[in-house]
Scaffold this motif. Structure first.
Motif, mmCIF file in Angstrom:
data_model
loop_
_atom_site.group_PDB
_atom_site.id
_atom_site.type_symbol
_atom_site.label_atom_id
_atom_site.label_comp_id
_atom_site.label_asym_id
_atom_site.label_seq_id
_atom_site.Cartn_x
_atom_site.Cartn_y
_atom_site.Cartn_z
ATOM 1 N N PRO A 270 0.830 -1.203 0.000
ATOM 2 C CA PRO A 270 0.000 0.000 0.000
ATOM 3 C C PRO A 270 0.869 1.259 0.000
ATOM 4 O O PRO A 270 1.977 1.246 0.535
ATOM 5 C CB PRO A 270 -0.784 -0.099 1.306
ATOM 6 C CG PRO A 270 -0.615 -1.490 1.776
ATOM 7 C CD PRO A 270 0.678 -1.976 1.224
ATOM 8 N N PRO B 225 1.430 6.754 3.828
ATOM 9 C CA PRO B 225 0.608 7.947 4.035
ATOM 10 C C PRO B 225 1.300 9.174 3.474
ATOM 11 O O PRO B 225 2.530 9.240 3.470
ATOM 12 C CB PRO B 225 0.473 8.031 5.557
ATOM 13 C CG PRO B 225 1.480 7.109 6.116
ATOM 14 C CD PRO B 225 1.780 6.097 5.077
ATOM 15 N N PRO B 226 0.528 10.134 2.982
ATOM 16 C CA PRO B 226 1.148 11.321 2.383
ATOM 17 C C PRO B 226 2.019 12.051 3.396
ATOM 18 O O PRO B 226 1.665 12.185 4.562
ATOM 19 C CB PRO B 226 -0.043 12.173 1.967
ATOM 20 C CG PRO B 226 -1.213 11.636 2.717
ATOM 21 C CD PRO B 226 -0.923 10.197 2.959
ATOM 22 N N VAL B 227 3.168 12.495 2.922
ATOM 23 C CA VAL B 227 4.104 13.189 3.803
ATOM 24 C C VAL B 227 3.947 14.684 3.583
ATOM 25 O O VAL B 227 3.831 15.134 2.446
ATOM 26 C CB VAL B 227 5.556 12.782 3.486
ATOM 27 C CG1 VAL B 227 6.489 13.350 4.535
ATOM 28 C CG2 VAL B 227 5.676 11.281 3.420
ATOM 29 N N SER C 126 -9.746 14.777 5.213
ATOM 30 C CA SER C 126 -8.642 13.883 4.892
ATOM 31 C C SER C 126 -7.896 14.334 3.646
ATOM 32 O O SER C 126 -6.784 13.921 3.414
ATOM 33 C CB SER C 126 -9.168 12.469 4.691
ATOM 34 O OG SER C 126 -10.049 12.467 3.609
ATOM 35 N N ILE C 127 -8.520 15.147 2.819
ATOM 36 C CA ILE C 127 -7.809 15.602 1.616
ATOM 37 C C ILE C 127 -6.957 16.805 1.996
ATOM 38 O O ILE C 127 -5.756 16.809 1.818
ATOM 39 C CB ILE C 127 -8.807 15.931 0.496
ATOM 40 C CG1 ILE C 127 -9.647 14.711 0.174
ATOM 41 C CG2 ILE C 127 -8.047 16.393 -0.738
ATOM 42 C CD1 ILE C 127 -10.753 14.965 -0.800
#
Lengths: 262, 633, 272
Positions: free
Chosen positions: C31, C34-36, C139-140
């Motif tokens: 997967p 998570p965005p950094v 979340s965006i």
């Protein structure tokens, strides 16, 4: 009670083996031979696993049937008169398993499996020749000539054919069947345009995108790193690409897909 | 990613009720064993919450109650960095919390479910005056007693690990749910009291009015237990679909709003049904275990009968479960499309292939158990020849259900197929095909049961022929309708209708099952028995099928726990409280499967230990030459 | 005891089978992490890069492409949205407060329910409520700069003029595991340096000195305004001055930073 029951003509164990083999052969017959679309091995393993489980279930749900199924195996292990056979089986079966494992663990030059999508969803627009094209509405500028000026259309097709022979046939083949002289060296194989599942399912704008940006222009799900299609916008002009597209459809007799007729 | 929080109380829990219970039942040694464990757990909890509250600077020591103090301060999720998560060398916080939460959930599901069907079985026993039902109900509840204390211990362990590894998250959640955690603790006492009264008063409260009192106790027990689960579900679903907080996560002060969030009821329904199926399967495993170790024929007969009933409960609850699952998934989509796509696409798409294998295993072993059970009566031989056709249809449906949309192909196969999509298997990979397959599988499982019901009897009513024809017509029409809905809506209409067809399909299946069972019970009213049903005459293989049911169920619950929690991705509380720990990434399916397997092994080890305990408790070793009396002889 | 062991062995075998299938029976997909959150040098931002950033946000962090794609049918396609915007602003169903295309696009990201394309509303809401989340929250969580980048991408996608302001000099947050494409250099501080660096005088005359391949720029500010000059630099082929060959490179759109472009345009416009 069991003496009254007539012994089955075929021993239960053999029956079970025959059923399993029969189902396997059935899969093979239908998918490999008749439909020419074999079941991939990864799926086949699981299919057969559950088929075997099912056969086992059907053959063992009554006590008597289960006993008959196991009887030959039990006899082999327990019956002193079958000593020689037992020894042979006890050596041969593990040996076969060992051989199978040995070959399975052999390193091969097969590339690792990749989930590859051959016709990925195209982007809605794309930059080619420094210009942005909207792939949803883009049309072949020469397509209208097919009706308006058939003579000029045929000329353009011929020009496209020349472009094809000079550039494309090495891989895609002179019969457009994906079997050019270099095809055997490529993996994934060059596309077979004669197949009903390829260009016949696509719009001309899709082909324009695929030819102009080549393998590296593929989105990630289509594994751009293993496609050897060159980036043709660096070698051909916009006109040449459209002409070669005309040729592809003309030679194969397919019609480009168009949303208007659906 | 599984993080559940269960708090059994705050520091202000009075000690008196516990003393009361202890005093009341101190005479029983079994009781004092289990109770002492519970008491220990609660004491530990008291200490731990004390530690926690002491650490939280929001609570002034002087202020009267914790809830007041917390409400006064602003409850908002902090922005964390990886350094804010305590680490203990050699221990992975996420895996610890994950495993403990999952173990707690397994036991909790079991101890909540058993009283539900014990209550029903007891009621049946009361109505039919059949002593066997009462005895079976008593034995079921006996198994859950030991599991009850294990549930409490694991709950305490979960609380500890949450506080140790995720202190900020726990602080935030306890800020939002402060009061409900307090009620949870109180309810837990009520449940314990009801359970112990129910269990230890079983033989005492027999006959007439006393039995009614006992049944009411059972109802109270269930009410307390189910409310407990709903409370905990509120905490869990708050983390998935937060409510009662603003977009920045600042709590508005209304705990009920936070509790009553979007996914609360879908989860409540799904867990309630799944718990019953799960409880049935674990009790079935118990019966199987006892059957296998039984030496006397009457013992075998008893446990065979018990196993059969447990399996029946499990299957009955299993049948509506896929539909509760659809409802939950649909609500997740409705709550957040993004969460819905995360659920059904990407890496989790393959999870549903694993799920298909597990559920297929459940159906296959349940059917196999029924078929084996037909051997109890010689009358069943009439039906033996049909079994293989049932098997063919069930296996075929299962293969369809199992076929993935994206195939894993070697390069060689890619060449032969001329592309990654299989012309004939590809269409089986999409939802309509799978819905159709699973509905047919459910129908044929019901058919297996119908054969089983008929195995030792012959209908004597005048309209037998008409009845059988009607049954046949019903099934044929049902299957035709399923196929039509699946094929037509799946492949000849546009995308919107693909999923819409699943509702009429479900209705078809349910109607066919209900109508055919009704018809069948009318047909076999006063039927002639051709051969007696010999309880205990069942092969050991069937017991392994029961065991497989329990193992597969446990594993499946673990897997679905992973995805339920996993779809939050890198959020503690979706969209408002970001997880910035080093473990914020989504683990791969293989990794999750390994954790789930480890959990299942731990759980099964504890469960088998409980089974063994229940065997030991009935053993007596004569103490010749040891006690004083022996010397006197 | 024998039964006990058999049951354990059987359970272990089954668990092992499930685990083995999950590990080896299906493809292991890693997967995405998570965005950094990462700092981005917005001083080195060209219109081209800003659009690329928008495209990346559209497909990545913004998660727009999950629904707004050609195959899903979950949300309206956005390839023409910038051209349709004025039509929508005039629609009686429009609820928002924007009055130009850019405003509409920004609003559509942060307040999706202001205008719901027919047929794409939440079920039962009669197309008054959008199922889309606020792209700048939750979340965006796109930042203001990122929202603008997406709008720039959408405008470019439709082939219309990019009107959003390209950030210059200030630092903001943008997301992505790797920095925006292209090699970064330090932004030049004065128009003279820019002219020197890009060799304008090879073709153009400035203050009487330079080549004669392109038009004389010595007093260019007297006859042309800033917006003409901006276009002439970014898209030289748009208007060719009579008598000159169309040979000015088209690469400045990519090479010049937005801040530099502004410096240069202002400098030229001031030459009167």
């Amino acid at each position: 009670m069991s003496t009254a029951v007539q012994k089955p003509v075929i021993p239960r164990l053999l029956q079970a083996a025959l059923v399993i083999a029969g189902i396997y052969a059935g899969f093979w017959l239908i998918f490999d031979l008749i439909l020419a679309q074999p079941i991939p091995q990864s799926l086949m393993v699981m299919y057969m696993f559950f088929v075997v489980s099912g056969v086992f279930m059907v053959f063992t749900f009554t006590e008597e049937s289960a006993r008959q199924l196991i009887a030959p195996i039990r006899a082999l292990v327990e019956d002193q008169t079958k000593k020689t056979l037992r020894n042979v089986v006890f050596i041969v079966v593990p040996a076969l398993a060992a051989v199978a494992v040995f070959f399975q663990l052999q390193p091969s030059d097969e590339a690792p499996l990749e989930l590859r999508s051959i016709h990925p969803a195209p982007p809605s627009s794309v930059k080619i020749f420094g210009k942005r094209y909207d792939l949803m509405s883009l049309e072949n500028p020469y397509r209208h000539l097919e009706k308006d000026d058939p003579e000029q259309f045929q000329e353009l097709v011929a020009v496209g054919g020349e472009v094809y022979i000079r550039n494309c046939q090495y891989c895609h083949g002179d019969k457009l069947d994906g079997k050019g002289p270099y095809a055997q060296g490529l993996n994934p194989v060059p596309l077979n345009f004669q197949d009903i599942g390829t260009i016949a399912q696509l719009q001309e704008s899709f082909l324009f995108w695929r030819i102009a940006t080549g393998g590296p222009g593929l989105p990630k799900e289509a594994t751009p790193w293993i496609s050897s299609m060159p980036i043709w916008q660096e070698f051909l002009s916009e006109e040449e690409i459209w002409q070669v597209i005309l040729y592809l459809y003309d030679y194969t007799g397919h019609r480009p897909r168009s949303w208007e007729h659906e | 990613m599984t993080r559940k929080n269960k708090n059994f109380g705050s520091q202000s829990i009075p000690l008196r009720p516990r003393d009361g219970i202890c005093g009341l039942y101190a005479s029983s040694s079994r009781l004092s064993y289990s109770l002492s464990v519970v008491v220990l757990a609660i004491l530990l909890l008291g200490v731990s919450t004390g530690v926690f509250v002491g650490a939280g600077d929001t609570v002034a020591e002087a202020s009267g109650s914790a809830a007041d103090g917390l409400a006064a301060a602003v409850i908002a999720p902090p922005e964390l960095t990886a350094a804010d998560y305590p680490t203990i060398a050699g221990v992975n916080g996420r895996v610890t919390v994950w495993l403990v939460a999952q173990l707690h959930l397994w036991f909790a599901a079991f101890v909540l479910a058993v009283p539900i069907f014990v209550f029903i079985i007891e009621a049946i026993g009361m109505r039919t005056r059949d002593k066997r039902y009462d005895e079976m109900a008593y034995e079921f509840i006996k198994i859950s007693i030991t599991a009850y204390s294990l549930t409490a211990i694991l709950g305490g362990l979960l609380l500890f690990s949450l506080i140790v590894f995720y202190p900020h998250l726990f602080q935030y959640l306890s800020g939002v749910f402060g009061e409900s955690m307090f009620y949870y603790a109180l309810l837990f006492f009520a449940e314990s009291a009801a359970l112990y009264l129910y269990y230890y008063g079983w033989q005492w409260l027999q006959g007439g009015f006393r039995k009614w009192v006992h049944l009411t106790l059972g109802l109270l027990l269930n009410a307390a237990g189910t409310t407990l689960m709903f409370l905990a579900n509120g905490w869990v679903t708050f983390m998935m679909s937060p409510a009662g907080v603003d977009p920045a996560g600042v709590f508005a002060g209304d705990t009920w709003a936070a509790m009553h969030n979007y996914l609360w009821n879908p989860i409540n329904l799904h867990r309630f049904i799944a718990n019953i199926a799960y409880g049935g399967s674990i009790v079935g495993a118990y019966a199987a275990f006892r059957f296998l170790s039984a030496t006397r024929p009457e013992e075998r007969a008893h446990y065979d009968w018990m196993g059969y009933n447990a399996n029946f409960i499990a299957i009955l609850a299993l049948l509506p479960l896929p539909f509760a699952g659809y409802y939950l998934a649909a609500e997740i989509y409705a709550y957040s499309q993004q969460m819905g796509i995360t659920l059904m696409g990407g890496i989790f798409a393959w999870l549903f292939i694993i799920q298909a294998v597990l559920i297929g295993t459940l159906f296959l072993s349940a059917n196999y158990y029924l078929w084996c059970g037909m051997g109890r009566s010689d009358g069943a031989q009439r039906y033996n020849k049909f079994i293989k056709y049932l098997a063919i249809v069930i296996i075929a449906s299962f293969l369809v259900w199992f076929t993935p949309h994206t195939l894993v192909l070697t390069n060689e196969e890619l060449k032969v197929l001329g592309g990654p999509y299989h012309k004939y298997l590809g269409p089986l990979g999409i939802m309509p095909a799978k819905n159709t397959a699973v509905n047919i599988m459910i129908l044929f499982t019901a058919l297996s049961f119908l054969f089983y019901r008929r195995s030792n009897r012959i209908a004597t009513v005048a309209w037998v022929k008409a009845g059988n024809t009607a049954q046949l017509a019903l099934y044929t029409a049902g299957i035709a309708n399923l196929l039509f809905l699946g094929v037509y809506h799946g492949y000849f209409t546009n995308t919107v209708y693909k999923v819409a067809a699943s509702i009429p399909q479900v209705m078809t299946t349910l109607i066919v099952i209900v109508v055919s069972l009704g018809l069948d019970s009318a047909m076999y009213r006063g039927a002639r028995e051709v051969a007696p049903l010999n309880w205990g005459r069942v092969p050991n293989r069937a017991q392994y099928a029961l065991f497989l049911l329990a193992v597969a169920f446990t594993w499946l619950m673990g897997l679905m726990g992973y995805i339920r929690s996993g779809i939050r991705q890198h959020w503690h509380v979706t969209d408002v409280f970001r997880d910035n720990s080093l473990d914020a990434y989504t683990p791969t399916l293989g990794y999750a499967a390994n954790v789930v397997s480890a959990g299942t092994i731990l759980f099964m080890a504890m469960v088998i230990f409980i089974f063994w305990l229940s065997q030991v408790s009935s053993r007596k070793t004569p103490t010749e030459g040891f006690g004083n009396q022996a010397e006197g002889r | 005891m024998k039964n006990f062991l058999q049951v354990i062995a059987f359970s272990l075998l089954m668990i092992g089978f499930f685990a083995a299938f999950s590990n080896f029976g299906i493809p292991e997909i890693q997967p995405a992490p998570p965005p950094v959150q990462e700092k981005l040098d917005l001083g080195a931002m060209t219109p081209e890069r800003f659009i690329t950033l928008g495209e990346k946000l559209f497909n990545g962090k913004g998660t727009c492409a999950l629904c707004h794609n050609a195959v899903g049918g979950r949300a309206p396609p956005l390839d023409r949205v910038a051209t349709l915007a004025s039509e929508r602003l005039a629609d009686s169903r429009y609820q928002g407060g924007a009055n130009d295309v850019q405003g509409y696009l920004v609003e559509s990201l942060v307040d999706p329910s202001a205008y719901v394309v027919a047929g794409f509303g939440k079920a039962g809401s009669g197309d008054t409520e959008s199922p889309m989340p606020n792209a700048a929250a939750g979340s965006i969580g796109l930042s203001e700069v990122e929202v603008n980048a997406v709008v720039a991408y959408l405008q470019d996608l439709a082939g219309t003029e990019v009107t959003v302001e390209i950030p210059k000099g200030t630092e903001g947050e943008a997301t992505g595991p790797e920095p925006v494409t292209g090699t970064a250099r330090t932004a030049l501080a004065s128009a003279e340096e820019i002219i020197d660096r890009f060799g304008c005088v090879a073709c153009h005359k400035l203050a009487g000195k330079g080549g004669e391949i392109g038009p004389d720029l010595t007093q260019i500010g007297a006859s042309k305004d800033a917006s003409y000059l901006r276009q002439a630099i970014l898209d030289p082929a748009a208007e060719i001055v009579e008598g000159y060959p169309p040979i000015m490179p088209v690469t400045y759109e990519v090479e010049l930073y937005a801040g530099e472009l502004e410096l240069l345009v202002q400098y030229l416009a001031a030459l009167k």
